[in-house]
Design a protein around this motif. Sequence first.
Motif, PDB file in Angstrom:
ATOM      1  N   ASN A   1       1.613   2.573  -0.065  1.00  0.00           N
ATOM      2  CA  ASN A   1       1.450   3.399  -1.256  1.00  0.00           C
ATOM      3  C   ASN A   1       1.687   2.543  -2.508  1.00  0.00           C
ATOM      4  OD1 ASN A   1       4.222   3.216  -1.625  1.00  0.00           O
ATOM      5  ND2 ASN A   1       4.624   5.217  -0.703  1.00  0.00           N
ATOM      6  N   ASP A   2       1.736   3.188  -3.662  1.00  0.00           N
ATOM      7  CA  ASP A   2       1.855   2.420  -4.904  1.00  0.00           C
ATOM      8  C   ASP A   2       3.160   1.621  -4.963  1.00  0.00           C
ATOM      9  OD1 ASP A   2      -0.636   3.224  -5.739  1.00  0.00           O
ATOM     10  OD2 ASP A   2       0.066   4.693  -7.203  1.00  0.00           O
TER      11      ASP A   2
ATOM     12  N   TYR B   1       6.032 -10.885   2.550  1.00  0.00           N
ATOM     13  CA  TYR B   1       6.079  -9.446   2.811  1.00  0.00           C
ATOM     14  C   TYR B   1       5.307  -9.131   4.075  1.00  0.00           C
ATOM     15  CZ  TYR B   1       1.477  -9.887   0.658  1.00  0.00           C
ATOM     16  OH  TYR B   1       0.201 -10.297   0.371  1.00  0.00           O
TER      17      TYR B   1
ATOM     18  N   PHE C   1      -6.022  -4.818  -5.068  1.00  0.00           N
ATOM     19  CA  PHE C   1      -5.948  -3.363  -4.918  1.00  0.00           C
ATOM     20  C   PHE C   1      -6.687  -2.709  -6.063  1.00  0.00           C
ATOM     21  CE2 PHE C   1      -1.706  -4.878  -3.380  1.00  0.00           C
ATOM     22  CZ  PHE C   1      -1.910  -4.616  -2.042  1.00  0.00           C
TER      23      PHE C   1
ATOM     24  N   ARG D   1      -6.401   7.670  -3.423  1.00  0.00           N
ATOM     25  CA  ARG D   1      -6.243   8.065  -2.020  1.00  0.00           C
ATOM     26  C   ARG D   1      -6.176   9.584  -1.876  1.00  0.00           C
ATOM     27  NH1 ARG D   1      -3.952   3.404  -1.997  1.00  0.00           N
ATOM     28  NH2 ARG D   1      -2.006   4.224  -2.802  1.00  0.00           N
TER      29      ARG D   1
ATOM     30  N   LEU E   1      -6.320 -13.037  -0.287  1.00  0.00           N
ATOM     31  CA  LEU E   1      -5.012 -13.594  -0.658  1.00  0.00           C
ATOM     32  C   LEU E   1      -5.032 -14.116  -2.070  1.00  0.00           C
ATOM     33  CD1 LEU E   1      -3.488 -15.550   2.361  1.00  0.00           C
ATOM     34  CD2 LEU E   1      -2.660 -13.463   1.297  1.00  0.00           C
ATOM     35  N   PRO E   2      -4.197 -13.631  -2.997  1.00  0.00           N
ATOM     36  CA  PRO E   2      -3.377 -12.430  -2.817  1.00  0.00           C
ATOM     37  C   PRO E   2      -4.249 -11.189  -2.747  1.00  0.00           C
ATOM     38  CG  PRO E   2      -3.236 -13.212  -5.087  1.00  0.00           C
ATOM     39  CD  PRO E   2      -4.039 -14.221  -4.338  1.00  0.00           C
ATOM     40  N   PRO E   3      -3.757 -10.125  -2.102  1.00  0.00           N
ATOM     41  CA  PRO E   3      -4.591  -8.944  -1.901  1.00  0.00           C
ATOM     42  C   PRO E   3      -4.985  -8.295  -3.230  1.00  0.00           C
ATOM     43  CG  PRO E   3      -2.302  -8.459  -1.389  1.00  0.00           C
ATOM     44  CD  PRO E   3      -2.391  -9.944  -1.586  1.00  0.00           C
TER      45      PRO E   3
ATOM     46  N   ASN F   1      -5.515   3.468  -6.035  1.00  0.00           N
ATOM     47  CA  ASN F   1      -4.096   3.802  -6.169  1.00  0.00           C
ATOM     48  C   ASN F   1      -3.826   5.145  -5.471  1.00  0.00           C
ATOM     49  OD1 ASN F   1      -4.846   5.858  -7.915  1.00  0.00           O
ATOM     50  ND2 ASN F   1      -4.417   4.651  -9.759  1.00  0.00           N
ATOM     51  N   ASP F   2      -2.605   5.654  -5.632  1.00  0.00           N
ATOM     52  CA  ASP F   2      -2.244   6.870  -4.895  1.00  0.00           C
ATOM     53  C   ASP F   2      -3.125   8.061  -5.285  1.00  0.00           C
ATOM     54  OD1 ASP F   2      -0.332   5.526  -3.453  1.00  0.00           O
ATOM     55  OD2 ASP F   2       1.384   6.302  -4.552  1.00  0.00           O
TER      56      ASP F   2
ATOM     57  N   ILE G   1       4.594  -5.892  -3.020  1.00  0.00           N
ATOM     58  CA  ILE G   1       3.738  -7.075  -2.786  1.00  0.00           C
ATOM     59  C   ILE G   1       3.670  -7.915  -4.053  1.00  0.00           C
ATOM     60  CG2 ILE G   1       1.334  -7.792  -2.435  1.00  0.00           C
ATOM     61  CD1 ILE G   1       1.091  -5.533  -0.366  1.00  0.00           C
ATOM     62  N   ARG G   2       3.465  -7.265  -5.180  1.00  0.00           N
ATOM     63  CA  ARG G   2       3.355  -8.012  -6.446  1.00  0.00           C
ATOM     64  C   ARG G   2       4.669  -8.719  -6.787  1.00  0.00           C
ATOM     65  NH1 ARG G   2      -1.677  -8.391  -5.702  1.00  0.00           N
ATOM     66  NH2 ARG G   2      -3.040  -6.748  -6.496  1.00  0.00           N
TER      67      ARG G   2
ATOM     68  N   MET H   1       1.874 -12.801   5.550  1.00  0.00           N
ATOM     69  CA  MET H   1       1.298 -11.948   4.496  1.00  0.00           C
ATOM     70  C   MET H   1      -0.175 -11.675   4.779  1.00  0.00           C
ATOM     71  SD  MET H   1       3.286 -13.274   1.056  1.00  0.00           S
ATOM     72  CE  MET H   1       3.021 -15.038   1.240  1.00  0.00           C
TER      73      MET H   1
ATOM     74  N   GLU I   1       4.845 -11.797  -4.595  1.00  0.00           N
ATOM     75  CA  GLU I   1       3.916 -12.807  -5.138  1.00  0.00           C
ATOM     76  C   GLU I   1       4.528 -13.495  -6.357  1.00  0.00           C
ATOM     77  OE1 GLU I   1       0.392 -10.639  -6.101  1.00  0.00           O
ATOM     78  OE2 GLU I   1      -0.317 -10.563  -4.035  1.00  0.00           O
TER      79      GLU I   1
ATOM     80  N   ARG J   1       2.662  -1.479  -2.843  1.00  0.00           N
ATOM     81  CA  ARG J   1       1.856  -2.466  -3.576  1.00  0.00           C
ATOM     82  C   ARG J   1       2.677  -3.164  -4.645  1.00  0.00           C
ATOM     83  NH1 ARG J   1      -1.803   0.898  -2.143  1.00  0.00           N
ATOM     84  NH2 ARG J   1      -1.354   2.303  -3.868  1.00  0.00           N
TER      85      ARG J   1
END
Lengths: 392, 392
Positions: free
Chosen positions: A278-279, A302, B275, B282, B271-273, B278-279, A285-286, A257, A289, A282
């Motif tokens: 992208n969203d 992941y 963010f 971007r 860790l954890p990442p 968001n889209d 990932i959550r 990770m 976790e 993400r």
Amino acid sequence: MADSKIYTASTTAPVNIAVIKYWGKRDTKLNLPTNSSLSVTLSQSDLRTHTSAACSSIFTENRLYLNREPQDVSGARQQACFRELRVLRAALEAADPTLPKLSTYNVHIVSENNFPTAAGLASSAAGFAALVRALADLYCLQNTPTELSRIARQGSGSACRSLFGGYVAWEQGHAADGSDSLAVQVAPASHWPGMRAAILVVSAAKKDVSSTSGMQATVATSGLFRHRAEVVVPARMEAMKAAIQKRNFEAFAELTMADSNQFHAVCLDTLPPIFYLNDVSRAAIRVVEEINRVAGKSIAAYTFDAGPNCVIYYEQENEAAILGVLKPYTSGVSGWGDRRETVHARIPEGFNAALCEPLKEGVSRVILTGVGEGPVKTEESLIGADGLPLAL
Amino acid sequence: MADSKIYTASTTAPVNIAVIKYWGKRDTKLNLPTNSSLSVTLSQSDLRTHTSAACSSIFTENRLYLNREPQDVSGARQQACFRELRVLRAALEAADPTLPKLSTYNVHIVSENNFPTAAGLASSAAGFAALVRALADLYCLQNTPTELSRIARQGSGSACRSLFGGYVAWEQGHAADGSDSLAVQVAPASHWPGMRAAILVVSAAKKDVSSTSGMQATVATSGLFRHRAEVVVPARMEAMKAAIQKRNFEAFAELTMADSNQFHAVCLDTLPPIFYLNDVSRAAIRVVEEINRVAGKSIAAYTFDAGPNCVIYYEQENEAAILGVLKPYTSGVSGWGDRRETVHARIPEGFNAALCEPLKEGVSRVILTGVGEGPVKTEESLIGADGLPLAL
């Protein structure tokens, strides 16, 4: 009388998904990387390239077909593989003049993927590994996979790792000619056979930025990249090899990770920034976790290549826990197969299920697979008696 | 007879948006940063905190109201500001015994923002700057803004930069007690008055991860963070100061974008990442890149704080080019004011307008502002004759 025979050989080759990521070349022609990398080879039951190679004195040019579409073979990458393998064949012919002079013939390559091309599913890795393996078999080369990895790497960097099954390191090497930039097997699939991978396909669209141009933009513009390549990755490579030797999933997961995140971090530190997540990525990932939080330890990891698809590694013994959370949100898409009946939705007590909601709309397909073997020779040829692709 | 008078002072203070980002503390109690940072102070016509401070012998406790809601004042950050400012007041009183003993009284602070709180719009910076400035005025302190910045920084790190207008550096300092971790003005607003900022408010929801906990997670877990703090930022600080001195917008823009990206990169390497983009964020980056591509040079620079809102810096002379692209996609939201009539939609030839589409749904408000002045004293008090917040 001239030899008009069509010689053929066929192989399948696997996809690999790196857990320590390759990103950045120190030599773009030879595909020499700025750091070592390490991957898990995935089962060919689910993801594979099938490639047949043929050569004959009657072939008037080199040809390559991918999923029945003719491809350009004039590219430096294909040419490098053809040239290097011919050199090895020519050496055999020189040593044994009775051998047919295959090294002087044009080749036809016919290749098929059972998964979408260029959607971040490592298709070029499987493709070049299969191409090199099929030609090596056609030429009856006795070279080891590590020796052939020097050639596959010139086709596509990560292809060198797809010449092996199981757990595979690509050691960056230091020689200017790339002679020591080679793949080696860290452990066979049988060492840790319970490693599973659930791939959430988030988009099968073609990528925004190709890996090749993206990684060189990172090398040129990221202020953080060199520190990653020179300091962070060497330590992680050793830690990851130790985790695999000990089958320590928690260590494997945490390194996996962290390295995925850092790869995407240096992409973001590029000018202009490169976004592969992208969203929906993400959200995945959550979810992972949250699975780990509720489990009280890392039972899932992941990782994302150069695309939005999420690859979740886990051990077989935890399959019910991982897939039980994913199923209610992705059961409408293809890829569940038998597990549509055998896996039951299972949201643990205290699990924040709202985190999973974005998966419902965002995941278009799942691929449920696991660690697998390296290239396998097959008698099933994709090339007909005329030297052209067989009709479907 | 006891002095029952209610002493008051009021100020407004600005928001600042960093172009070299503060992220990471070497001392969490004193808010000492791991790297220097640099910001542009934004005009208080658009974004400001208005704060009144009062003290009186009849006040029985310290109180703080934000947007008319009572707040907890027992927190270490508020307490540090109160304590440090009282120490300075007490020194004045010791030197001149005729002064009222304000340092012994409880204080009431009443504060109002004209923008949403904690949505990544730097509300805590303006809030603590206003609190410190109002109390300093209440106490008739003669300390310079740089001296007061030592105190504001203990309330909220970036607040120290909001004590100045224009272009402001927060020099990290090296002393363990933080005595040299101070804000200084790089240039006043009048040096480069044409600097404008268009803020695309992407979400006014509360943040996922607070800056304070997020930055310390980065310090603890990112393998790239130290390299940023120790190697990358010091060079960027010098380059940014030079760009501002020379009013070199292209250099300013490229450093601003690179540093925003790198800040979010180290968040992702946590860790954890973490963010914040968001889209929609971007998409805003791609729009700015396209504006610059079509212009043939960097005439706009995006930057993102700890949230998804996009701040776009540009120079006044390019306003038609920047806002002309944004308007057709955001004209339905609030914030255009007079410019709804004066700015005309203008998509240049060759501009890939499809990149702008995500702004239509994703931007909830625009704020069109520019570089501005530091805190301003005001006679408009938010505190009534009873020492409590005036009714609305």
